[in-house]
Design a protein around this motif. Structure first.
Motif, short mmCIF file in Angstrom:
data_model
loop_
_atom_site.label_atom_id
_atom_site.label_comp_id
_atom_site.label_asym_id
_atom_site.label_seq_id
_atom_site.Cartn_x
_atom_site.Cartn_y
_atom_site.Cartn_z
N LEU A 1 8.12 -5.88 -9.31
CA LEU A 1 7.96 -4.71 -10.16
C LEU A 1 9.24 -3.89 -10.13
N GLN A 2 9.73 -3.55 -11.31
CA GLN A 2 10.95 -2.75 -11.42
C GLN A 2 10.59 -1.46 -12.16
N GLY A 3 10.50 -0.37 -11.41
CA GLY A 3 10.10 0.89 -12.02
C GLY A 3 8.75 1.34 -11.49
N ALA A 4 8.22 2.38 -12.08
CA ALA A 4 6.97 2.98 -11.61
C ALA A 4 5.76 2.16 -12.04
N GLN A 5 4.68 2.30 -11.24
CA GLN A 5 3.41 1.68 -11.62
C GLN A 5 2.87 2.39 -12.86
N ALA A 6 2.46 1.60 -13.84
CA ALA A 6 1.97 2.17 -15.10
C ALA A 6 1.21 1.09 -15.86
N VAL A 7 0.72 1.45 -17.04
CA VAL A 7 0.04 0.47 -17.89
C VAL A 7 1.04 -0.55 -18.43
N ARG A 8 2.20 -0.07 -18.83
CA ARG A 8 3.28 -0.96 -19.26
C ARG A 8 4.35 -0.94 -18.17
N ILE B 1 -21.03 6.20 7.66
CA ILE B 1 -19.60 6.38 7.86
C ILE B 1 -18.93 5.96 6.56
N TYR B 2 -18.21 6.89 5.97
CA TYR B 2 -17.68 6.70 4.61
C TYR B 2 -16.17 6.49 4.67
N MET B 3 -15.71 5.38 4.08
CA MET B 3 -14.28 5.09 4.03
C MET B 3 -13.82 5.00 2.58
N ALA B 4 -12.77 5.76 2.25
CA ALA B 4 -12.18 5.69 0.91
C ALA B 4 -10.70 5.38 1.04
N THR B 5 -10.20 4.49 0.21
CA THR B 5 -8.76 4.24 0.18
C THR B 5 -8.12 5.20 -0.82
N LEU B 6 -6.84 5.44 -0.62
CA LEU B 6 -6.15 6.50 -1.36
C LEU B 6 -4.99 5.97 -2.20
N GLY B 7 -4.90 4.64 -2.31
CA GLY B 7 -3.86 4.03 -3.13
C GLY B 7 -4.38 3.45 -4.42
N LYS B 8 -5.65 3.69 -4.70
CA LYS B 8 -6.26 3.17 -5.92
C LYS B 8 -6.48 4.32 -6.90
N ALA B 9 -7.70 4.80 -7.06
CA ALA B 9 -7.92 5.89 -8.02
C ALA B 9 -7.14 7.15 -7.65
N ALA B 10 -6.93 7.38 -6.35
CA ALA B 10 -6.20 8.58 -5.92
C ALA B 10 -4.70 8.49 -6.22
N GLY B 11 -4.19 7.28 -6.41
CA GLY B 11 -2.83 7.11 -6.87
C GLY B 11 -1.73 7.28 -5.85
N VAL B 12 -2.05 7.33 -4.55
CA VAL B 12 -1.01 7.58 -3.54
C VAL B 12 -0.99 6.43 -2.53
N ALA B 13 -1.46 6.66 -1.31
CA ALA B 13 -1.46 5.63 -0.27
C ALA B 13 -2.30 6.10 0.89
N GLY B 14 -2.76 5.13 1.71
CA GLY B 14 -3.52 5.45 2.90
C GLY B 14 -5.01 5.32 2.70
N ASN C 1 1.54 7.54 -11.24
CA ASN C 1 2.82 8.07 -11.71
C ASN C 1 2.62 9.43 -12.38
N HIS C 2 1.59 10.17 -11.94
CA HIS C 2 1.28 11.46 -12.57
C HIS C 2 2.31 12.50 -12.16
N PRO C 3 2.80 13.30 -13.11
CA PRO C 3 3.84 14.29 -12.77
C PRO C 3 3.40 15.32 -11.74
N ALA C 4 2.10 15.64 -11.67
CA ALA C 4 1.63 16.62 -10.68
C ALA C 4 1.79 16.09 -9.26
N LEU C 5 1.61 14.79 -9.07
CA LEU C 5 1.78 14.21 -7.73
C LEU C 5 3.26 14.16 -7.37
N ALA C 6 4.10 13.79 -8.34
CA ALA C 6 5.54 13.79 -8.09
C ALA C 6 6.05 15.19 -7.77
N ALA C 7 5.53 16.18 -8.48
CA ALA C 7 5.95 17.56 -8.24
C ALA C 7 5.53 18.03 -6.85
N ALA C 8 4.34 17.62 -6.41
CA ALA C 8 3.87 18.00 -5.08
C ALA C 8 4.77 17.41 -4.00
#
Length: 385
Positions: free
Chosen positions: A28-35, A233-246, A56-63
């Motif tokens: 992959l060359q560049g950000a994750q996206a639809v294209r 005991i509830y486990m959620a991953t954070l690299g899918k719908a949340a768009g980050v990691a962990g 690749n949401h701008p609000a996450l990049a800004a944070a």
């Protein structure tokens, strides 16, 4: 002098290639996206688990940019030394509040989170019960716990009930994917919880593919079913719908404090970069206000399923963004995936051992960032294939 072990590896790789099972990476060359730019080509991707289009949401990049001068990049130590940052702590508190559970603990990956929970709560005198289509991390966690590991046919709760009734283990735990990653169907969590209550067992819910997508405000599978129990005991991953990691585990306060003492994959690893927790706090605010994205995603799912059914493809029962198309043979699945690639569309070929032998498939995953036109383009390409 020959090196027998290396010779065996080379023979094994040859066999995998002949069976259509050799795995390869794409670049992959560049950000994750639809294209995406992949291996030098622009492709329309139906591969990622970025279900809400937040990676690749701008609000996450800004944070991240805002947090970087104060937090730096690396955490520098494990959580129990000096690596536990105020940003980690703030995210854990916000996540627990978000999903309606007393306490939460942040992990580097979902794999590490599942290993932590099972091995910290179940030992040699216990028994672990798992759906046969559970994620590999749940299976490995059960094996590493050294407890008895009993598996039941996919969604066969009658078989699970028989296994639990026959068990004489001191401690019991049921492991389940809330949304099964290769089939896309949703587990019957209310029935599973009822069995755990009847047999005095824990219920570990791996909501990797449900968090952010299901439930009011994207709060996940527990919210989807309206479930509350100290056994969960509830486990959620954070690299899918949340768009980050962990990943993050939420449960009763005492359970989380126990994990803090006993979870080896938490204790003996460097903490995640605190700037990621800053991004995750921003992500939670986007998720809770993303009803429009979730509604759009449901419309895309309906559009895709209707079009594929009209073309005669074999689908599984799934109302989630994971839409498998069953092909059967490895060679045919690879050929169809290659034919789609020729048309500029990236859809992965999933083969054993990820799925059972004879059920190789295309795994189409949809994102709220896709458009109606994107799905129409995919359907046209599938028709050609």
């Amino acid at each position: 002098m020959t090196f027998a072990a290396l010779t065996e590896i080379r023979a094994g790789l040859t066999a995998l290639s002949e069976q259509g099972l050799l795995r390869q990476r794409r670049m992959l060359q560049g950000a994750q996206a639809v294209r995406v730019q992949v291996d030098g080509r622009e492709l329309l991707s139906f591969c990622s688990n970025d279900y809400l289009g937040l990676a690749n949401h701008p609000a996450l990049a800004a944070a991240v940019m805002q947090a970087l001068p104060d937090m730096g990049v690396g955490a520098g130590a494990s959580h129990l030394i000096t690596g536990h940052h105020a940003a980690h702590h703030a995210f854990e508190a916000r996540f627990a509040e978000f999903v309606g559970l007393p306490e939460a603990l942040l992990f580097s990956t979902g794999y590490m989170a599942n290993l932590a929970v099972v091995t910290a709560l179940i030992g040699r005198d216990g028994e672990v019960f798992g759906d046969k289509l559970n994620h590999a991390s749940l299976n490995d966690a059960a094996l590493l716990s050294r407890a008895k590991f009993s598996r039941y046919a996919h969604n066969d709760l009658a078989a699970l009930a028989r296994l639990m009734t026959a068990s004489t283990a001191r401690h019991k735990m049921v492991l389940v994917d809330a949304v099964f990653s290769m089939d896309g169907d949703v587990a019957d969590l209310p029935a599973l919880l009822a069995l755990c209550e009847a047999h005095d067992a824990w219920l570990l819910v791996d909501d990797a593919h449900g968090f952010g997508v299901l439930g009011t405000g994207g709060r996940g599978s527990l919210a989807h079913f309206g479930l509350h129990s100290p056994r969960i005991i509830y486990m959620a991953t954070l690299g899918k719908a949340a768009g980050v990691a962990g990943a993050v585990v939420a449960a009763e306060y005492d359970v989380i404090i126990w994990l803090l003492q006993k979870a080896r994959t938490y204790i003996y690893t460097t903490a995640t970069p605190p700037i990621l927790s800053a991004a995750l706090l921003a992500s939670l605010e986007l998720i809770v206000s993303a009803d429009d994205r979730r509604a759009h995603l449901q419309r895309l799912i309906a559009q895709l399923r209707s079009g594929l059914q009209a073309q005669g493809w074999e689908l599984l029962e799934s109302a989630t963004p994971i839409q498998p198309v069953i092909i059967g043979s490895n060679a045919a699945t690879l050929a169809i995936s290659a034919a789609l690639l020729e048309q500029g569309i990236l859809v992965p070929a999933i083969r054993p051992p990820t799925v059972p032998v004879g059920s190789a498939r295309l795994r189409i995953t949809l994102s709220a960032a896709h458009t109606d036109a994107d799905v129409a383009q995919l359907l046209h390409a599938m028709g050609n294939a």
